[in-house]
Enzyme design. Structure first.
Site, short mmCIF file in Angstrom:
data_model
loop_
_atom_site.label_atom_id
_atom_site.label_comp_id
_atom_site.label_asym_id
_atom_site.label_seq_id
_atom_site.Cartn_x
_atom_site.Cartn_y
_atom_site.Cartn_z
N CYS A 199 0.82 -1.21 0.00
CA CYS A 199 0.00 0.00 0.00
C CYS A 199 0.85 1.27 0.00
O CYS A 199 0.33 2.37 -0.16
CB CYS A 199 -0.95 -0.01 1.18
N HIS A 209 -3.38 6.82 3.17
CA HIS A 209 -3.81 5.51 2.69
C HIS A 209 -5.17 5.19 3.30
O HIS A 209 -5.41 5.46 4.48
CB HIS A 209 -2.77 4.47 3.10
N ASN A 264 -10.12 -0.38 0.50
CA ASN A 264 -8.67 -0.19 0.46
C ASN A 264 -8.15 -0.77 -0.86
O ASN A 264 -8.27 -1.97 -1.08
CB ASN A 264 -8.08 -0.92 1.68
C1 LIG Z 1 -9.44 -5.34 10.59
C2 LIG Z 1 -10.08 -4.39 11.58
C3 LIG Z 1 -11.18 -3.60 10.90
C4 LIG Z 1 -10.69 -5.18 12.73
O1 LIG Z 1 -11.27 -4.27 13.66
P1 LIG Z 1 -10.93 -4.42 15.21
O2 LIG Z 1 -11.64 -3.34 15.89
O3 LIG Z 1 -9.42 -4.44 15.36
O4 LIG Z 1 -11.56 -5.81 15.53
P2 LIG Z 1 -11.04 -6.88 16.57
O5 LIG Z 1 -10.25 -7.89 15.86
O6 LIG Z 1 -10.42 -6.19 17.77
O7 LIG Z 1 -12.40 -7.50 17.05
C5 LIG Z 1 -13.34 -6.75 17.84
C6 LIG Z 1 -14.60 -7.53 17.97
O8 LIG Z 1 -15.25 -7.61 16.69
C7 LIG Z 1 -15.41 -8.97 16.32
N1 LIG Z 1 -15.14 -9.06 14.88
C8 LIG Z 1 -13.96 -9.24 14.25
N2 LIG Z 1 -14.14 -9.25 12.93
C9 LIG Z 1 -15.45 -9.07 12.73
C10 LIG Z 1 -16.26 -8.98 11.58
N3 LIG Z 1 -15.75 -9.07 10.33
N4 LIG Z 1 -17.57 -8.77 11.73
C11 LIG Z 1 -18.13 -8.66 12.96
N5 LIG Z 1 -17.43 -8.76 14.08
C12 LIG Z 1 -16.10 -8.94 13.97
C13 LIG Z 1 -14.41 -9.75 17.12
O9 LIG Z 1 -14.83 -11.08 17.29
C14 LIG Z 1 -14.40 -8.98 18.41
O10 LIG Z 1 -15.53 -9.35 19.16
P3 LIG Z 1 -15.46 -9.44 20.78
O11 LIG Z 1 -15.19 -8.04 21.23
O12 LIG Z 1 -16.83 -9.92 21.14
O13 LIG Z 1 -14.37 -10.39 21.08
C15 LIG Z 1 -9.03 -3.40 12.15
O14 LIG Z 1 -8.16 -4.09 13.00
C16 LIG Z 1 -8.23 -2.74 11.08
O15 LIG Z 1 -8.74 -1.98 10.26
N6 LIG Z 1 -6.90 -2.95 11.12
C17 LIG Z 1 -6.00 -2.29 10.20
C18 LIG Z 1 -6.16 -2.82 8.87
C19 LIG Z 1 -5.18 -2.18 7.98
O16 LIG Z 1 -4.83 -1.04 8.16
N7 LIG Z 1 -4.69 -2.86 7.03
C20 LIG Z 1 -3.71 -2.26 6.21
C21 LIG Z 1 -3.55 -3.09 5.09
S1 LIG Z 1 -2.60 -2.14 4.07
#
Ligand SMILES: CC(C)(COP(=O)(O)OP(=O)(O)OC[C@H]1O[C@@H](n2cnc3c(N)ncnc32)[C@H](O)[C@@H]1OP(=O)(O)O)[C@@H](O)C(=O)NCCC(=O)NCCS
Length: 330
Positions: A121, A255, A286
């Protein structure tokens, strides 16, 4: 005897931008067929409502060609004056040959130097930094930087952590000489200790054994933490090395990984309210390397941003790698 050195333009700038979005609109509801999730969760946690994926007759080559053709036409630069083509991608199917020589050929760019870079990215900003150097050192009169991605093809639809994040698309810019500076010093780097934060589910040997194409995997929380600390500091350094204060900035194109990351960067940088902030993630997701030029084109086309304004761009992703610079919008 002395070996001659090339001499180039005093400065470089982006002359034009073009982009391409594929035809299939994929909303959150569609993806919730494959993962246990909801439109509400995806919207709240990321800001994404929908993304575009390739459909019939579309692929990384067609998207990249459309974006590049538009950028070349808008630049008004004749094909024989484009001396180098840099393609940033992580989703081109072939490790070799690179995509760039084929695109150069299809675009009628003669024997332009052409190569791909793999900086995920951050790929567009890496390519832009190289283009700026090539123009200023006289290694190329004009450079075409293309960022093309079809991440949908390496997305595991059943992976709850990534299935909803990515979209396909391409963006391109023509970089050329200028009497005033239009591309600030790049702030770039890598953090290979975190290589395992974003991964390919199997290498090519594993893919042959499994008979399955590798997909993307990600430790979302680790990337989120890294982006909101490390990248926030890097973004501030981009302004410092360009000699620009937050008050002097017109546009911010980070980004598009997560709207919550963008919000954190905004708080850290203390950008004034009137700075236009790219939020293409809402309808494009993204787009990996293609994100920044696609967002740049979208803001200029909608009139939210204007040619000649000062923008901060910064990309980050698998590697982990990052790069950013202050630019003058084409
Ligand atoms: C991927 C992302 C959206 C996940 O969001 P998050 O807030 O970190 O989610 P978590 O993994 O902490 O999970 C939080 C809760 O949501 C739930 N959850 C995870 N994925 C889920 C989904 N797709 N749908 C619904 N619930 C979800 C989890 O089970 C957890 O539930 P709990 O609190 O009951 O245990 C986030 O981490 C993110 O955007 N990360 C950066 C990604 C990025 O920048 N990538 C760059 C690539 S270049």
């Amino acid at each position: 005897m002395s070996i001659k050195a090339s001499t180039g333009a005093p400065f470089a700038r982006i002359l034009s931008v073009g982009s391409a979005t594929p035809s299939r609109v994929i909303d959150n509801e569609y993806l919730c067929q494959f993962i246990d999730s909801s439109d509400e969760w995806i919207t709240q946690r990321t800001g994404i409502k929908e993304r575009r994926w390739i459909g019939e007759g579309e692929n990384i080559e067609t998207l990249s060609l459309t974006a590049a053709t538009s950028a070349i036409e808008r630049s008004g630069i004749p094909a024989d004056q484009i001396d180098a083509v840099i393609v940033a991608t992580i989703s081109h199917y072939h490790q070799t040959p690179a995509l760039a020589p084929k695109l150069a050929y299809l675009l009628g760019l003669g024997d332009a130097a052409a190569y791909d870079i793999s900086a995920a990215c951050a790929g567009f900003c890496y390519g832009l930094a190289q283009a700026e150097s090539l123009v200023r050192t006289g290694q190329a009169r004009h450079v075409l930087v293309i960022a093309g991605e079809t991440i949908s093809e390496i997305t595991d639809l059943t992976d709850r952590g990534t299935a909803f994040l990515f979209g396909d698309g391409a963006g391109a810019v023509v970089v050329g000489p200028s009497q005033t500076n239009g591309i600030g010093p790049v702030v770039w780097g890598s953090d290979g200790a975190q290589a395992s934060s974003i991964w390919q589910t199997r290498d090519w040997h594993g893919a042959v054994e499994a008979g399955e194409f590798p997909k993307l995997g990600m430790d979302g929380q680790a990337v989120f933490k890294w982006a909101t600390s490390y990248i926030a500091r890097a973004a501030r350094r981009c302004l410092e090395v360009a000699g620009i204060t937050p008050d002097e900035l017109d546009v911010f194109i980070p980004h598009q990984a997560n709207n919550r990351i963008t919000d954190t960067l905004l708080r850290y940088l203390k950008l004034p309210e009137n700075v236009v902030v790219a939020r293409t993630i809402t309808h494009l997701g993204n787009n990996s390397a293609a994100t920044i030029p696609m967002a740049m084109d979208a803001l200029l086309t909608s009139g939210e941003a204007k040619s000649g304004q000062t923008a901060l761009i910064i990309g980050f992703g698998a590697g982990l790698v990052y790069a950013g610079q202050v630019i003058t919008l084409p």
